[in-house]
Design an enzyme around this catalytic site. Sequence first.
Site, PDB file in Angstrom:
ATOM      1  CB  CYS A  71     -26.337  10.545 114.195  1.00 60.15           C
ATOM      2  SG  CYS A  71     -24.871  11.122 115.063  1.00 60.15           S
ATOM      3  CB  CYS A  74     -28.075  12.641 117.664  1.00 62.36           C
ATOM      4  SG  CYS A  74     -27.663  13.677 116.238  1.00 62.36           S
ATOM      5  CG  HIS A 134     -26.124  15.242 112.955  1.00 66.55           C
ATOM      6  ND1 HIS A 134     -25.664  14.009 113.373  1.00 66.55           N
ATOM      7  CD2 HIS A 134     -25.965  15.278 111.610  1.00 66.55           C
ATOM      8  CE1 HIS A 134     -25.249  13.327 112.309  1.00 66.55           C
ATOM      9  NE2 HIS A 134     -25.420  14.067 111.234  1.00 66.55           N
ATOM     10  CG  ASN A 174      -9.421  11.972 112.646  1.00 71.87           C
ATOM     11  OD1 ASN A 174      -8.336  12.511 112.761  1.00 71.87           O
ATOM     12  ND2 ASN A 174      -9.647  10.731 113.051  1.00 71.87           N
ATOM     13  CG  HIS A 185     -22.830  14.310 116.248  1.00 74.77           C
ATOM     14  ND1 HIS A 185     -24.189  14.404 116.415  1.00 74.77           N
ATOM     15  CD2 HIS A 185     -22.282  15.067 117.227  1.00 74.77           C
ATOM     16  CE1 HIS A 185     -24.447  15.169 117.464  1.00 74.77           C
ATOM     17  NE2 HIS A 185     -23.301  15.587 117.970  1.00 74.77           N
ATOM     18  CG  HIS A 187     -17.016  12.484 116.684  1.00 69.38           C
ATOM     19  ND1 HIS A 187     -17.447  12.571 115.375  1.00 69.38           N
ATOM     20  CD2 HIS A 187     -16.183  11.414 116.720  1.00 69.38           C
ATOM     21  CE1 HIS A 187     -16.915  11.593 114.656  1.00 69.38           C
ATOM     22  NE2 HIS A 187     -16.133  10.880 115.448  1.00 69.38           N
ATOM     23  CD  GLN A 189     -11.453   8.774 117.352  1.00 70.32           C
ATOM     24  OE1 GLN A 189     -11.263   7.692 117.877  1.00 70.32           O
ATOM     25  NE2 GLN A 189     -11.325   8.981 116.062  1.00 70.32           N
TER      26      GLN A 189
HETATM   27 ZN   LIG Z   1     -25.593  13.324 115.344  1.00 69.82          ZN
END
Ligand SMILES: [Zn+2]
Length: 363
Positions: A71, A74, A134, A174, A185, A187, A189
Amino acid sequence: MRITEIRLSDGRQLRYYDVDDAPPRDTAVDQRGLTPVSVRSELRHDPLLDQWVMSAGHRQDRTYKPAAQDCPLCPSRPGHHTEIPADDYQVVVFENRFPALSPAPAEATGWQHGTLQRRPGAGRCEVICFTAEHDTPVAALPPGQLEVVVQAWRDRSQALAALPGVQQVFCFENSGADIGVTLDHPHGQIYAYPFITPRTARMLESVAEYRSRTGRNLFDDRLADELDEGSRVVLRTQAWTAFVPHAARWPYEVHAYPNERVPDLAALDDRSLAELPFVYLDLLGRFRRLFDRPAPYIAAWHQAPVTARTDFALHLELFTVRRTSDKLKYLAGSESGMDAFANDIRPEDAAATLRELGLGSGR
Ligand SMILES: [Zn+2]
């Protein structure tokens, strides 16, 4: 809040957002030796719809569904260097390596041929990591962690809105493979557009028309009408109201507004700000409990464009493309071809279901 700004090896900016007593972050250096990506983003104008389309050929090479141990979001660890050089972080924001919009696009000049126009895709796309963990979904983060996320959203929204040419800043998330998420992970935008997006432009037209006809604000009156009618309200706190809109387009769709209209996240007062993590987590939690597995969702923060702040209302639009635990709502002919949505779930029924899914409602 402590903000630490560094540069990644290809020159991109990265900012750590930490509560004040977190360990220092600026000692970790990006050791990957990345070469800068040449960004070929441009805007193409659709003269019939009067809309800009972002065209970015370089994005085909971007990272697609890596294994968890690879990932890139991370923290870095020995032998695995990621986008985040530090070995831990609370919240981090950095420029996307494969952006749809770039501060310095390769094509720097515009082009016009009769009704056809192109402009450089000048703008900015950032990635925000909501946690270093994660496997923790956003809905399961503690409210204190969300507070840091909200501060990062506010900080970036203000900074990006101040960049030359930027017209609108959009913070969004999303979540779930069904939405097309390429990294697991947690997250989101942040896009800084050099134009007003089509959906916002349409809202501004409606708001202006309503103002000239009635002298009143359409967002205010619509919120009052939803509250007064009441059958689609999902939750109401001192500072926020969330409801399924009367003309919802998606199977499960909730809009959340501060009770006092403000143009953007930066303008929220202390109470709205204090309640925001709880309201947001509450709504995400209801979406998680909708089906036998977490509903994929899009969480979209609508903020006023830089040049149209007076009558716009900050709000969240949260929706899922899932109708049942095993059926997706596809954007088929009517939706994709005509922009005319057909929703299979009555908004009042969706609201009743979402109300029952609140913690403490016995389900
Ligand atoms: Zn991650």
